[in-house]
Design a protein around this motif. Structure first.
Motif, PDB file in Angstrom:
ATOM      1  N   SER A 102       0.822  -1.207   0.000  1.00  0.00           N
ATOM      2  CA  SER A 102       0.000   0.000   0.000  1.00  0.00           C
ATOM      3  C   SER A 102       0.857   1.257   0.000  1.00  0.00           C
ATOM      4  CB  SER A 102      -0.917  -0.015   1.227  1.00  0.00           C
ATOM      5  OG  SER A 102      -1.646   1.196   1.310  1.00  0.00           O
ATOM      6  N   ALA A 103       1.884   1.252   0.813  1.00  0.00           N
ATOM      7  CA  ALA A 103       2.775   2.418   0.883  1.00  0.00           C
ATOM      8  C   ALA A 103       3.512   2.616  -0.428  1.00  0.00           C
ATOM      9  CB  ALA A 103       3.762   2.240   2.027  1.00  0.00           C
ATOM     10  N   LYS A 104       3.863   1.512  -1.085  1.00  0.00           N
ATOM     11  CA  LYS A 104       4.553   1.623  -2.364  1.00  0.00           C
ATOM     12  C   LYS A 104       3.649   2.255  -3.420  1.00  0.00           C
ATOM     13  CE  LYS A 104       6.965  -1.110  -5.855  1.00  0.00           C
ATOM     14  NZ  LYS A 104       7.377  -2.475  -6.285  1.00  0.00           N
ATOM     15  N   ALA A 105       2.369   1.842  -3.443  1.00  0.00           N
ATOM     16  CA  ALA A 105       1.420   2.413  -4.411  1.00  0.00           C
ATOM     17  C   ALA A 105       1.239   3.908  -4.157  1.00  0.00           C
ATOM     18  CB  ALA A 105       0.089   1.680  -4.316  1.00  0.00           C
ATOM     19  N   SER A 106       1.081   4.296  -2.911  1.00  0.00           N
ATOM     20  CA  SER A 106       0.922   5.713  -2.580  1.00  0.00           C
ATOM     21  C   SER A 106       2.176   6.495  -2.966  1.00  0.00           C
ATOM     22  CB  SER A 106       0.639   5.877  -1.088  1.00  0.00           C
ATOM     23  OG  SER A 106      -0.556   5.241  -0.736  1.00  0.00           O
ATOM     24  N   TYR A 107       3.326   5.880  -2.743  1.00  0.00           N
ATOM     25  CA  TYR A 107       4.578   6.562  -3.064  1.00  0.00           C
ATOM     26  C   TYR A 107       4.714   6.779  -4.562  1.00  0.00           C
ATOM     27  CZ  TYR A 107       9.553   6.719  -4.237  1.00  0.00           C
ATOM     28  OH  TYR A 107      10.768   7.055  -4.786  1.00  0.00           O
ATOM     29  N   SER A 144       6.848   7.083   4.251  1.00  0.00           N
ATOM     30  CA  SER A 144       5.935   6.021   4.666  1.00  0.00           C
ATOM     31  C   SER A 144       6.324   4.702   4.002  1.00  0.00           C
ATOM     32  CB  SER A 144       4.501   6.397   4.291  1.00  0.00           C
ATOM     33  OG  SER A 144       3.607   5.358   4.635  1.00  0.00           O
ATOM     34  N   TYR A 145       6.741   4.769   2.741  1.00  0.00           N
ATOM     35  CA  TYR A 145       7.165   3.560   2.044  1.00  0.00           C
ATOM     36  C   TYR A 145       8.456   2.998   2.662  1.00  0.00           C
ATOM     37  CZ  TYR A 145       8.728   0.537  -1.777  1.00  0.00           C
ATOM     38  OH  TYR A 145       9.178  -0.530  -2.523  1.00  0.00           O
ATOM     39  N   GLU A 146       9.379   3.862   2.996  1.00  0.00           N
ATOM     40  CA  GLU A 146      10.625   3.410   3.631  1.00  0.00           C
ATOM     41  C   GLU A 146      10.345   2.771   4.990  1.00  0.00           C
ATOM     42  OE1 GLU A 146      13.117   6.807   3.735  1.00  0.00           O
ATOM     43  OE2 GLU A 146      13.622   6.726   1.585  1.00  0.00           O
ATOM     44  N   LYS A 147       9.394   3.364   5.741  1.00  0.00           N
ATOM     45  CA  LYS A 147       9.036   2.786   7.044  1.00  0.00           C
ATOM     46  C   LYS A 147       8.398   1.407   6.871  1.00  0.00           C
ATOM     47  CE  LYS A 147       6.342   3.612  11.238  1.00  0.00           C
ATOM     48  NZ  LYS A 147       5.639   2.310  11.166  1.00  0.00           N
ATOM     49  N   SER A 148       7.562   1.256   5.871  1.00  0.00           N
ATOM     50  CA  SER A 148       6.910  -0.040   5.651  1.00  0.00           C
ATOM     51  C   SER A 148       7.940  -1.099   5.264  1.00  0.00           C
ATOM     52  CB  SER A 148       5.841   0.090   4.563  1.00  0.00           C
ATOM     53  OG  SER A 148       6.435   0.336   3.294  1.00  0.00           O
ATOM     54  N   GLN A 149       8.987  -0.690   4.553  1.00  0.00           N
ATOM     55  CA  GLN A 149      10.046  -1.635   4.225  1.00  0.00           C
ATOM     56  C   GLN A 149      10.786  -2.101   5.488  1.00  0.00           C
ATOM     57  OE1 GLN A 149      12.030   0.947   1.307  1.00  0.00           O
ATOM     58  NE2 GLN A 149      11.733  -0.661  -0.233  1.00  0.00           N
TER      59      GLN A 149
END
Length: 386
Positions: A102-107, A144-149
């Motif tokens: 999800s974070a990747k799509a938003s990013y 947010s994407y980096e945090k999800s990773q």
């Protein structure tokens, strides 16, 4: 009464005079020089420990699902020891995967908007406010994407931690958990096993302060344990610790002694009785200390049966007397180490030399039936009265 009183001292005087009139015979006591070992030791007690001992624990909270090792099992480095129940950890990893997707799509969406608005802003087709808003949305999505990773990496690692592997080759000396038991990871790691390398042991000895000055790294050590009283184990001093321990006004220092244990006879906790060789010289020539103090008797007629002394022409710092060809020859020597009983001689002494120690007086034994009898001495019980 008066007669008996006067007769006893007279008889005693006659016997004493007769004994004094006899010539006293002397003999020379010698020591034959042979290669020997000079040693000096310090004794101490200590406790057996393994050189390498590891507490194996878990970094995640969970329920023990399987145990693959028990007390006294030999384990290898990397061997699977236990598993935690993985249902919750699997779900956390799946949740982390979903959040990262999800974070990747938003990013990616925010990135495209930012790149488009940047091009429009460069042509001054949109306002600064609109461009700054787009850039902020892009930065938030990227973080947010980096945090999800990172969350996904942590969830995967926690799942791996559900499988506990042996960090060393060794033997399981303790098992702290049972199947079904919950282990809670907190500031202190929850221990499951204690594994020790029993092939490489050490003794932590306690040496008295009066002896610690003689103990040095590298000295040879022998020791025994109560479990094997007929076996003598060997080791070497590897460390002398300077931190003192005081108990009941007795000060001791810890001395570490390595103790190879290929037969696995030695186990942690055994009490060892140590003998530390603070001095050890093998295959050296040595003489008793009294040989250095020996002085020959004058060469006269009374001592003609003794070897004739032959002194050095020039005085020597240290000398001993050696019996050679019926003569007592003074010989200059150089000395080495001493253990308080024997003195090493580094030069001036050869194997087989007879070194003079002292003179001994020979006691003449009366022949049977010819011994003089004191009439005033009491007779043994049962003797026939005359």
């Amino acid at each position: 009464m008066n007669k008996s009183i006067l007769t006893i001292p007279a008889a005693a005087f006659i016997i004493a005079a007769a004994s004094c009139s006899k010539e006293q015979k002397m003999e020379l006591e010698t020591y034959t020089a042979e290669p020997t070992t000079i040693s000096e030791t310090v004794t101490a007690t200590g406790t057996m420990e393994s050189v390498t001992q590891v507490d194996v624990g878990t970094q995640v909270t969970g329920i023990i699902d399987k145990l693959y090792a028990d007390y006294n099992d030999h384990v290898q480095k990397g061997q699977l020891l236990a598993e935690l129940e993985k249902t919750l950890l699997d779900s956390e990893l799946k949740s982390a995967d979903a959040n990262m997707a999800s974070a990747k799509a938003s990013y990616e969406y925010a990135k495209k908007n930012y790149e488009r608005d940047k091009a429009l802003h460069d042509e001054q087709l949109i306002s600064d406010y609109e461009f700054q808003t787009s850039k902020r949305d892009y930065d938030v999505a990227r973080l947010s994407y980096e945090k999800s990773q990172a969350d996904r990496v942590r969830a995967a690692k926690n799942l791996n931690y559900a499988e506990i592997y042996s960090p060393i080759d060794g033997i399981v000396i303790s098992r702290e958990v049972e199947v079904g038991q919950t282990v809670v990871s907190s500031m202190n790691v929850a221990n499951l096993y204690v594994i020790a390398d029993l092939e490489n042991m050490q003794v932590v000895g306690n040496v008295d302060e009066a002896d610690i000055g003689q103990v040095k790294t590298g000295q040879h050590v022998t020791f025994t344990v109560d479990s094997y009283p007929d076996d003598v184990f060997s080791g070497t001093v590897t460390q002398v610790r300077l931190n003192p321990t005081t108990e009941s006004n007795v000060v001791t220092y810890e001395v570490i002694v390595n103790a190879p244990n290929p037969d696995l006879k030695l186990i942690p906790g055994m009490t060892a009785n140590l003998t530390i060789y603070t001095l050890e010289q093998k295959d050296v020539l040595a003489v008793p200390l009294k040989a250095l103090k020996f002085q020959p008797m004058p060469d006269d007629e009374k001592n003609k049966e003794l070897p004739t002394p032959v002194a050095l022409k020039e005085p020597a710092k240290t000398s001993i007397w050696i019996e050679r060809e019926g003569k007592l020859v003074q010989t200059a020597v150089e000395l080495g180490v001493s253990n308080g009983i024997y003195q090493q001689v580094t030069s001036g002494l050869k194997k087989g030399d007879k070194v003079a120690l002292q003179y001994n007086q020979l006691q003449d034994k009366p022949e049977k039936g010819n011994a003089e009898e004191n009439p005033f001495m009491p007779k043994p019980p049962g003797a026939r009265k005359k």
